[in-house]
Design an enzyme around this catalytic site. Structure first.
Site, mmCIF file in Angstrom:
data_model
loop_
_atom_site.group_PDB
_atom_site.id
_atom_site.type_symbol
_atom_site.label_atom_id
_atom_site.label_comp_id
_atom_site.label_asym_id
_atom_site.label_seq_id
_atom_site.Cartn_x
_atom_site.Cartn_y
_atom_site.Cartn_z
ATOM 1 N N HIS A 115 26.646 35.236 -81.878
ATOM 2 C CA HIS A 115 25.833 35.109 -81.220
ATOM 3 C C HIS A 115 25.074 36.276 -79.968
ATOM 4 O O HIS A 115 25.407 36.550 -79.432
ATOM 5 C CB HIS A 115 25.505 33.476 -81.034
ATOM 6 C CG HIS A 115 25.557 33.207 -82.083
ATOM 7 N ND1 HIS A 115 25.908 31.497 -81.948
ATOM 8 C CD2 HIS A 115 25.192 32.833 -83.269
ATOM 9 C CE1 HIS A 115 25.968 30.695 -82.805
ATOM 10 N NE2 HIS A 115 25.583 31.475 -84.182
ATOM 11 N N ASP A 172 31.577 29.550 -77.552
ATOM 12 C CA ASP A 172 31.128 28.457 -77.871
ATOM 13 C C ASP A 172 32.029 27.621 -79.037
ATOM 14 O O ASP A 172 32.221 28.341 -79.953
ATOM 15 C CB ASP A 172 29.485 28.545 -78.922
ATOM 16 C CG ASP A 172 28.739 29.617 -77.506
ATOM 17 O OD1 ASP A 172 29.157 29.564 -76.401
ATOM 18 O OD2 ASP A 172 27.369 29.677 -77.920
ATOM 19 N N HIS A 217 31.779 36.119 -79.775
ATOM 20 C CA HIS A 217 31.460 35.660 -81.376
ATOM 21 C C HIS A 217 30.301 36.783 -81.397
ATOM 22 O O HIS A 217 29.915 36.908 -80.491
ATOM 23 C CB HIS A 217 31.779 34.077 -81.800
ATOM 24 C CG HIS A 217 30.196 33.532 -81.021
ATOM 25 N ND1 HIS A 217 30.826 33.372 -79.040
ATOM 26 C CD2 HIS A 217 28.931 32.925 -80.709
ATOM 27 C CE1 HIS A 217 29.287 32.399 -78.897
ATOM 28 N NE2 HIS A 217 28.610 32.646 -79.436
ATOM 29 N N HIS A 244 27.987 28.591 -69.535
ATOM 30 C CA HIS A 244 26.935 28.329 -70.942
ATOM 31 C C HIS A 244 26.866 27.101 -70.613
ATOM 32 O O HIS A 244 26.189 26.009 -71.756
ATOM 33 C CB HIS A 244 27.877 28.182 -72.193
ATOM 34 C CG HIS A 244 27.258 28.990 -72.809
ATOM 35 N ND1 HIS A 244 26.993 27.935 -73.776
ATOM 36 C CD2 HIS A 244 26.457 29.787 -73.823
ATOM 37 C CE1 HIS A 244 26.214 28.032 -74.919
ATOM 38 N NE2 HIS A 244 26.838 29.530 -75.046
ATOM 39 N N HIS A 300 31.965 26.689 -84.342
ATOM 40 C CA HIS A 300 31.165 26.888 -83.760
ATOM 41 C C HIS A 300 29.966 27.084 -85.214
ATOM 42 O O HIS A 300 30.399 27.478 -86.247
ATOM 43 C CB HIS A 300 30.523 28.021 -82.881
ATOM 44 C CG HIS A 300 29.827 28.171 -82.232
ATOM 45 N ND1 HIS A 300 29.056 26.913 -81.750
ATOM 46 C CD2 HIS A 300 28.977 29.264 -81.879
ATOM 47 C CE1 HIS A 300 27.876 28.041 -81.434
ATOM 48 N NE2 HIS A 300 28.032 29.158 -81.082
ATOM 49 N N ASP A 333 23.569 36.104 -77.492
ATOM 50 C CA ASP A 333 23.976 35.872 -76.449
ATOM 51 C C ASP A 333 24.669 35.955 -75.857
ATOM 52 O O ASP A 333 25.560 35.901 -74.500
ATOM 53 C CB ASP A 333 23.251 34.290 -76.099
ATOM 54 C CG ASP A 333 23.936 33.345 -77.410
ATOM 55 O OD1 ASP A 333 24.558 33.222 -78.022
ATOM 56 O OD2 ASP A 333 24.283 31.564 -76.353
ATOM 57 N N HIS A 334 26.112 36.390 -76.868
ATOM 58 C CA HIS A 334 26.665 36.880 -76.116
ATOM 59 C C HIS A 334 26.963 38.450 -76.434
ATOM 60 O O HIS A 334 28.967 38.731 -76.414
ATOM 61 C CB HIS A 334 28.385 35.956 -77.212
ATOM 62 C CG HIS A 334 28.006 34.054 -76.317
ATOM 63 N ND1 HIS A 334 29.035 34.046 -75.881
ATOM 64 C CD2 HIS A 334 27.526 33.853 -76.830
ATOM 65 C CE1 HIS A 334 28.784 32.819 -75.787
ATOM 66 N NE2 HIS A 334 27.666 32.677 -76.509
HETATM 67 ZN ZN LIG Z 1 25.736 30.939 -76.761
HETATM 68 ZN ZN LIG Z 2 26.999 31.053 -79.739
#
Ligand SMILES: [Zn+2]
Ligand SMILES: [Zn+2]
Length: 309
Positions: free
Chosen positions: A65, A211, A63, A269, A140, A67-68
């Site tokens: 976001h 996530d 996804h 995570h 999510h 942090d990914h």
């Molecule tokens: Zn994350």
């Molecule tokens: Zn996320």
């Protein structure tokens, strides 16, 4: 086939752990590795690992976001500098192409290799003779996908010593036997394929989920998998917070693994509130109470994916 973690923290990097990136090493199977998610700083983590970006063949984003995702433009650019000339395909949800087009064009990044970007909304995303990758939507704050990687069964090898004891040399007869056909030798001996072809090797299944809250979409992806990698952002005392933030607890990850009849579960995570490996122990214990074959992911550690006996 091995799993190698480059980042196991949720949301932001800490001094102890980086943000998400998971590697599936396929050295024996494809002489390459695949990467799932690429949080900021992932290329720096690669430098500290035995991995070489030239061997990166496919990259799957769960996804969009940060942090990914935020490590992607830098890693793609550096791959060229590190001698990566083989084509690379990046798979991910809609929006991935726009993100990469802007980042790579305004920085005038030029790659000395063919970069293909494939956006998908689930279903079959890749298939060849040896592997298949399917994706499914999870639950999510934004669209987040899980990936199910299936290694196809490989046909059994020929018992060449036995064949040679019958006086048979490699040739078309070997091909027929391998296809399962019985053959008769010149001296009239019938050789049954079932006698000289070994058992086929069962392929393995690895499920890597993005996530998510516990949701119905996880189960078909994880069903019967040899290894399930699931987020465990919080311990179960924070289940309410996990729900509000669209994340899972370690117990919820274990409940999925149990329901899916998986063989092994790796938790990753983790919220920054759990600083040390010691502080993660309650998450592990809670999960193991539900699904005993659970382990905690650890950066720069290798987790082999074993074949079923
Ligand atoms: Zn994350
Ligand atoms: Zn996320």
């Amino acid at each position: 086939m091995e799993i190698y973690f480059l980042g196991t923290n949720a949301g932001v990097p800490t001094l102890q752990r980086n943000v998400t990136s998971i590697v599936l090493r396929l050295l024996e199977e494809r002489r390459s590795f695949w990467m799932f998610d690429c949080g900021e700083g992932t290329q720096h983590q690669v430098l500290r690992s035995p991995l070489r970006l030239g061997k990166l063949e496919k990259l799957f984003i769960t996804h969009l976001h940060g942090d990914h995702l935020f490590g992607l433009p830098g890693l793609l650019s550096s791959r060229g500098y590190q001698g990566g000339t083989a084509p690379l395909t990046v798979y991910g949800p809609p929006g991935l192409k726009a993100f990469l087009d802007v980042s790579l064009s305004v920085s005038q990044s030029r790659m000395p290799y063919k970069l293909e970007i494939v956006e998908h909304t689930g279903g079959l995303v890749f298939e060849d003779e040896t592997f298949k990758v399917e994706a499914g939507l999870l639950e999510h704050r934004i669209d987040s996908y899980g990936y199910r990687v299936t290694e196809k069964d490989s046909p059994g090898s020929l018992n060449t010593e036995l064949l040679q004891s019958y006086g048979l040399k490699p040739g078309p007869i070997y091909g027929k036997l391998k296809k399962g056909e019985d053959v008769t030798t010149e001296s009239g001996v019938v050789i049954r394929a079932s006698e000289v072809v070994r058992e086929p090797k069962k392929g393995r299944i690895v499920t890597i989920l993005g996530d998510t809250r516990p949701c119905p979409g996880s189960l078909p992806l994880a069903q019967g998998a040899d290894l399930i990698i699931h987020e465990a952002t919080f311990a179960h005392d924070l289940a309410e917070m996990a729900y509000q933030y669209h994340h899972s607890t370690a117990v919820q990850a274990a409940e999925l693994a149990r329901e899916a009849e998986g063989r092994e579960l790796l938790l990753t995570h983790f919220s920054s509130r759990y600083v040390s490996q010691e502080e993660l122990t309650p998450l592990l214990e809670e999960a193991q109470a539900v699904f005993p074959q659970t382990l905690l992911a650890e950066e720069f550690c290798t987790f082999p994916v074993y074949r079923r006996k």
